[in-house]
Design a protein around this motif. Structure first.
Motif, PDB file in Angstrom:
ATOM      1  N   CYS A 134      -1.875  53.218 -35.411  1.00  0.00           N
ATOM      2  CA  CYS A 134      -1.201  52.366 -36.175  1.00  0.00           C
ATOM      3  C   CYS A 134       0.328  52.102 -35.625  1.00  0.00           C
ATOM      4  O   CYS A 134       0.831  53.421 -35.187  1.00  0.00           O
ATOM      5  N   ASP A 135       0.799  50.991 -35.744  1.00  0.00           N
ATOM      6  CA  ASP A 135       2.293  50.983 -35.376  1.00  0.00           C
ATOM      7  C   ASP A 135       2.939  50.050 -36.079  1.00  0.00           C
ATOM      8  O   ASP A 135       2.304  49.671 -37.136  1.00  0.00           O
ATOM      9  N   LEU A 136       4.471  50.055 -35.993  1.00  0.00           N
ATOM     10  CA  LEU A 136       5.089  48.922 -36.842  1.00  0.00           C
ATOM     11  C   LEU A 136       5.938  47.922 -35.866  1.00  0.00           C
ATOM     12  O   LEU A 136       7.027  47.551 -36.154  1.00  0.00           O
ATOM     13  N   THR A 137       5.129  47.634 -34.737  1.00  0.00           N
ATOM     14  CA  THR A 137       5.991  46.650 -33.801  1.00  0.00           C
ATOM     15  C   THR A 137       5.894  45.339 -34.270  1.00  0.00           C
ATOM     16  O   THR A 137       5.038  44.986 -35.011  1.00  0.00           O
ATOM     17  N   GLY A 138       7.030  44.487 -33.956  1.00  0.00           N
ATOM     18  CA  GLY A 138       7.043  42.996 -34.301  1.00  0.00           C
ATOM     19  C   GLY A 138       7.264  42.452 -32.940  1.00  0.00           C
ATOM     20  O   GLY A 138       7.756  41.218 -32.874  1.00  0.00           O
ATOM     21  N   GLU A 139       6.909  42.993 -31.586  1.00  0.00           N
ATOM     22  CA  GLU A 139       7.057  42.413 -30.476  1.00  0.00           C
ATOM     23  C   GLU A 139       5.875  41.719 -29.853  1.00  0.00           C
ATOM     24  O   GLU A 139       4.900  42.360 -29.403  1.00  0.00           O
ATOM     25  N   VAL A 140       5.784  40.512 -30.093  1.00  0.00           N
ATOM     26  CA  VAL A 140       4.485  39.785 -29.839  1.00  0.00           C
ATOM     27  C   VAL A 140       4.192  39.773 -28.139  1.00  0.00           C
ATOM     28  O   VAL A 140       2.930  39.838 -27.909  1.00  0.00           O
ATOM     29  N   GLN A 141       5.144  39.986 -27.409  1.00  0.00           N
ATOM     30  CA  GLN A 141       4.822  40.110 -26.079  1.00  0.00           C
ATOM     31  C   GLN A 141       4.140  41.435 -25.790  1.00  0.00           C
ATOM     32  O   GLN A 141       3.147  41.492 -24.833  1.00  0.00           O
ATOM     33  N   PHE A 142       4.443  42.529 -26.621  1.00  0.00           N
ATOM     34  CA  PHE A 142       3.728  43.716 -26.254  1.00  0.00           C
ATOM     35  C   PHE A 142       2.383  43.600 -26.774  1.00  0.00           C
ATOM     36  O   PHE A 142       1.561  44.149 -26.116  1.00  0.00           O
ATOM     37  N   VAL A 143       2.121  43.318 -27.982  1.00  0.00           N
ATOM     38  CA  VAL A 143       0.847  43.103 -28.389  1.00  0.00           C
ATOM     39  C   VAL A 143      -0.121  42.415 -27.676  1.00  0.00           C
ATOM     40  O   VAL A 143      -1.304  42.684 -27.294  1.00  0.00           O
ATOM     41  N   HIS A 144       0.295  41.276 -27.216  1.00  0.00           N
ATOM     42  CA  HIS A 144      -0.272  40.385 -26.048  1.00  0.00           C
ATOM     43  C   HIS A 144      -0.989  40.910 -24.936  1.00  0.00           C
ATOM     44  O   HIS A 144      -2.021  40.957 -24.671  1.00  0.00           O
ATOM     45  N   LYS A 145       0.094  41.750 -24.490  1.00  0.00           N
ATOM     46  CA  LYS A 145      -0.357  42.742 -23.303  1.00  0.00           C
ATOM     47  C   LYS A 145      -1.040  43.765 -23.660  1.00  0.00           C
ATOM     48  O   LYS A 145      -2.119  43.910 -22.932  1.00  0.00           O
TER      49      LYS A 145
ATOM     50  N   VAL B 145       3.838  32.544 -24.005  1.00  0.00           N
ATOM     51  CA  VAL B 145       3.104  33.609 -24.957  1.00  0.00           C
ATOM     52  C   VAL B 145       3.692  33.334 -26.189  1.00  0.00           C
ATOM     53  O   VAL B 145       3.141  33.561 -27.468  1.00  0.00           O
ATOM     54  N   LEU B 146       5.176  33.477 -26.388  1.00  0.00           N
ATOM     55  CA  LEU B 146       5.830  33.594 -27.362  1.00  0.00           C
ATOM     56  C   LEU B 146       5.817  32.315 -28.304  1.00  0.00           C
ATOM     57  O   LEU B 146       5.991  32.236 -29.451  1.00  0.00           O
ATOM     58  N   SER B 147       5.718  31.232 -27.598  1.00  0.00           N
ATOM     59  CA  SER B 147       5.677  29.821 -28.163  1.00  0.00           C
ATOM     60  C   SER B 147       4.309  29.464 -28.963  1.00  0.00           C
ATOM     61  O   SER B 147       4.287  28.695 -29.636  1.00  0.00           O
ATOM     62  N   ASP B 148       3.095  30.081 -28.174  1.00  0.00           N
ATOM     63  CA  ASP B 148       1.982  29.652 -28.527  1.00  0.00           C
ATOM     64  C   ASP B 148       1.475  30.320 -29.973  1.00  0.00           C
ATOM     65  O   ASP B 148       1.476  31.626 -30.197  1.00  0.00           O
ATOM     66  N   PRO B 149       1.335  29.768 -31.068  1.00  0.00           N
ATOM     67  CA  PRO B 149       0.854  30.518 -32.248  1.00  0.00           C
ATOM     68  C   PRO B 149      -0.541  31.203 -32.206  1.00  0.00           C
ATOM     69  O   PRO B 149      -0.525  31.961 -32.993  1.00  0.00           O
ATOM     70  N   TYR B 150      -1.283  30.876 -31.271  1.00  0.00           N
ATOM     71  CA  TYR B 150      -2.555  31.478 -31.004  1.00  0.00           C
ATOM     72  C   TYR B 150      -2.558  32.450 -30.186  1.00  0.00           C
ATOM     73  O   TYR B 150      -3.615  32.861 -29.515  1.00  0.00           O
ATOM     74  N   SER B 151      -1.618  33.059 -29.632  1.00  0.00           N
ATOM     75  CA  SER B 151      -1.253  33.779 -28.431  1.00  0.00           C
ATOM     76  C   SER B 151      -2.291  35.216 -28.608  1.00  0.00           C
ATOM     77  O   SER B 151      -2.226  35.756 -27.723  1.00  0.00           O
ATOM     78  N   LEU B 152      -2.162  35.699 -30.023  1.00  0.00           N
ATOM     79  CA  LEU B 152      -2.782  36.814 -30.115  1.00  0.00           C
ATOM     80  C   LEU B 152      -4.437  36.751 -30.540  1.00  0.00           C
ATOM     81  O   LEU B 152      -4.918  37.691 -31.105  1.00  0.00           O
ATOM     82  N   CYS B 153      -4.605  35.525 -30.528  1.00  0.00           N
ATOM     83  CA  CYS B 153      -6.199  35.258 -30.842  1.00  0.00           C
ATOM     84  C   CYS B 153      -7.026  35.415 -29.679  1.00  0.00           C
ATOM     85  O   CYS B 153      -6.739  35.452 -28.800  1.00  0.00           O
ATOM     86  N   PRO B 154      -8.339  35.789 -30.016  1.00  0.00           N
ATOM     87  CA  PRO B 154      -9.300  36.299 -28.942  1.00  0.00           C
ATOM     88  C   PRO B 154      -9.239  34.921 -28.054  1.00  0.00           C
ATOM     89  O   PRO B 154      -9.236  33.708 -28.440  1.00  0.00           O
ATOM     90  N   PRO B 155      -9.344  35.222 -26.682  1.00  0.00           N
ATOM     91  CA  PRO B 155      -9.510  34.098 -25.757  1.00  0.00           C
ATOM     92  C   PRO B 155     -10.498  33.174 -25.916  1.00  0.00           C
ATOM     93  O   PRO B 155     -10.262  31.865 -25.761  1.00  0.00           O
TER      94      PRO B 155
END
Length: 406
Positions: free
Chosen positions: A107-118, A202-212
């Motif tokens: 578990c972590d507390l990141t708020g970095e979308v680009q990190f989660v996406h990677k 990646v940062l502008s796409d609201p679905y960037s963290l959803c399954p491909p």
């Protein structure tokens, strides 16, 4: 290999790490949870241990965030890793990889979308194979939004027999300050974009963290200007954390379509009050956020911000400020049949630190105690989809954070 510990807090001497360690020492029962604090400085870790309340003192483990072998050994000693080491895009990947390789929950507390996406792109398949459950964003971003929306959908299905198709989150009241570490993470996002322009997409796409393979994509609203909000009869402005919260909630919707339904829409904003004062405040917040983002995106201006204006890493709100902080958010839901629900999520500490430490600590305990591996497979989860109701109950029972129907 038999684990020596139930939970290890990595990065315990960071600003939020110290707050989290204190909460764990005060609230983890010694007969129930064996835990440790970890990081690269033995001196700082032992100094922290000496400051913690007695009764369930942690062990000390030395490991550097860049030492893969040490991180492997760390992961092999515990069932759950809690990370407070940021910016995660700089210091976080090696630990996620070690957890994935060793089947260790995280578990972590990141708020970095680009990190989660990677991390999703590189390690999701491996996590499924190893059994590691990886849960990002277990702090103020994004547990109140994610669990609040999850709870609202549960209530909608129970009351109306269908989920809400549209949900709007509004920050009704909030008091808290940012730490230097939070701003450092924010500045690093813009540095990463400067190095890799593709991250803008990646940062502008609201679905960037959803399954491909997720295809049920409704058009999502992005709040970029202040506006009059009919839902709350108040002026509203953009909310600085909406960028990450929205993507976590949409990932939850993609992972649990049976609870969120199809064509699900979600957005967030911050309320500023009615009348001329509310409108003026909304306008000021909008302009202030715009100026901050513009300055952060231009290297010379970003240098000035970091050098002269923003707080330095390792600094943050005082214990008194943390104690006096609070938050109240409202979620307004509407089904496809125009039936309405409203949910409130409240917390009694500074949202980014006092409340976040409690949320992160209870999330780790929830993964350990309420989420058996034989029932929930490895992979990258959200707080709502892995922990859901058990985490809501733990937060309500232990932390002063409440989730309720209005």
């Amino acid at each position: 290999m038999t684990e020596s510990f139930d939970i290890v807090l990595f990065g315990a001497t960071s600003f939020v790490g110290k707050i989290t360690a204190r909460y764990m020492a005060e609230h983890y029962p010694s007969a129930d949870i064996k835990w440790a604090i970890a990081g690269r400085s033995e001196r700082k870790l032992h100094a922290l241990k000496a400051e913690l309340p007695q009764g369930n003192e942690p062990e000390v483990i030395i490991a550097d965030a860049t030492d893969g072998s040490a991180l492997d050994r760390l992961c092999q000693q515990t069932k759950v890793i809690v990370s407070t080491v940021g910016p995660y895009a700089i210091y976080g990947e090696a630990l996620v990889k070690a957890c994935v390789d060793n089947g260790t929950d995280y578990c972590d507390l990141t708020g970095e979308v680009q990190f989660v996406h990677k991390m999703l792109k590189q390690y999701e398949a491996k996590a499924r194979a190893s059994g590691a459950r990886i849960v990002h964003c277990c702090g103020f971003d994004s547990i109140p939004s994610d669990l609040g929306c999850y709870f609202l959908q549960q209530q909608a299905k129970e009351k109306y027999g269908q989920p809400c198709q549209r949900v709007a989150m509004r920050v009704a009241r909030i008091k808290g300050n940012f730490s230097g570490g939070t701003f450092a993470s924010m500045m690093n996002v813009f540095k990463d974009m400067g190095k890799d322009p593709s991250l803008k997409k990646v940062l502008s796409d609201p679905y960037s963290l959803c399954p491909p393979d997720f295809n049920d994509k409704a058009r999502q609203k992005s709040v970029k200007k202040y506006f009059w909000d009919k839902l709350s009869d108040s002026w509203a402005a953009p909310f600085i954390m909406a960028g990450v919260n929205t993507r976590i909630v949409l990932r939850s919707a993609a992972l649990a379509p049976e609870l969120y339904g199809s064509e699900f829409q979600y957005h967030e904003a911050m309320l500023t009050g009615s009348g001329a004062k509310g409108k003026k405040r909304a306008s000021r917040i909008t302009m202030g956020l715009g100026a901050l983002m513009l300055s952060a995106s231009v290297a010379p201006l970003r240098w000035i911000l970091e050098r002269w204006i923003l707080p330095k890493p390792g600094t943050g709100p005082s214990p008194k400020e943390q104690q006096e902080g609070y938050f109240r958010i409202h979620l307004y839901g509407r089904t496809s049949s125009d039936q309405e629900l409203k949910v409130e999520v409240t917390g009694d500490r500074d949202p980014g630190y006092g409340a976040t430490a409690k949320m992160l600590s209870e999330a780790a305990r929830c993964v350990l105690k309420d989420c058996p591996k034989e029932k929930q497979e490895g992979g990258f989860w959200t707080p709502a989809t892995l922990m859901g109701e058990p985490l809501i109950k733990r937060l309500q029972d232990n932390t002063g954070i409440d989730v309720r129907l209005l």
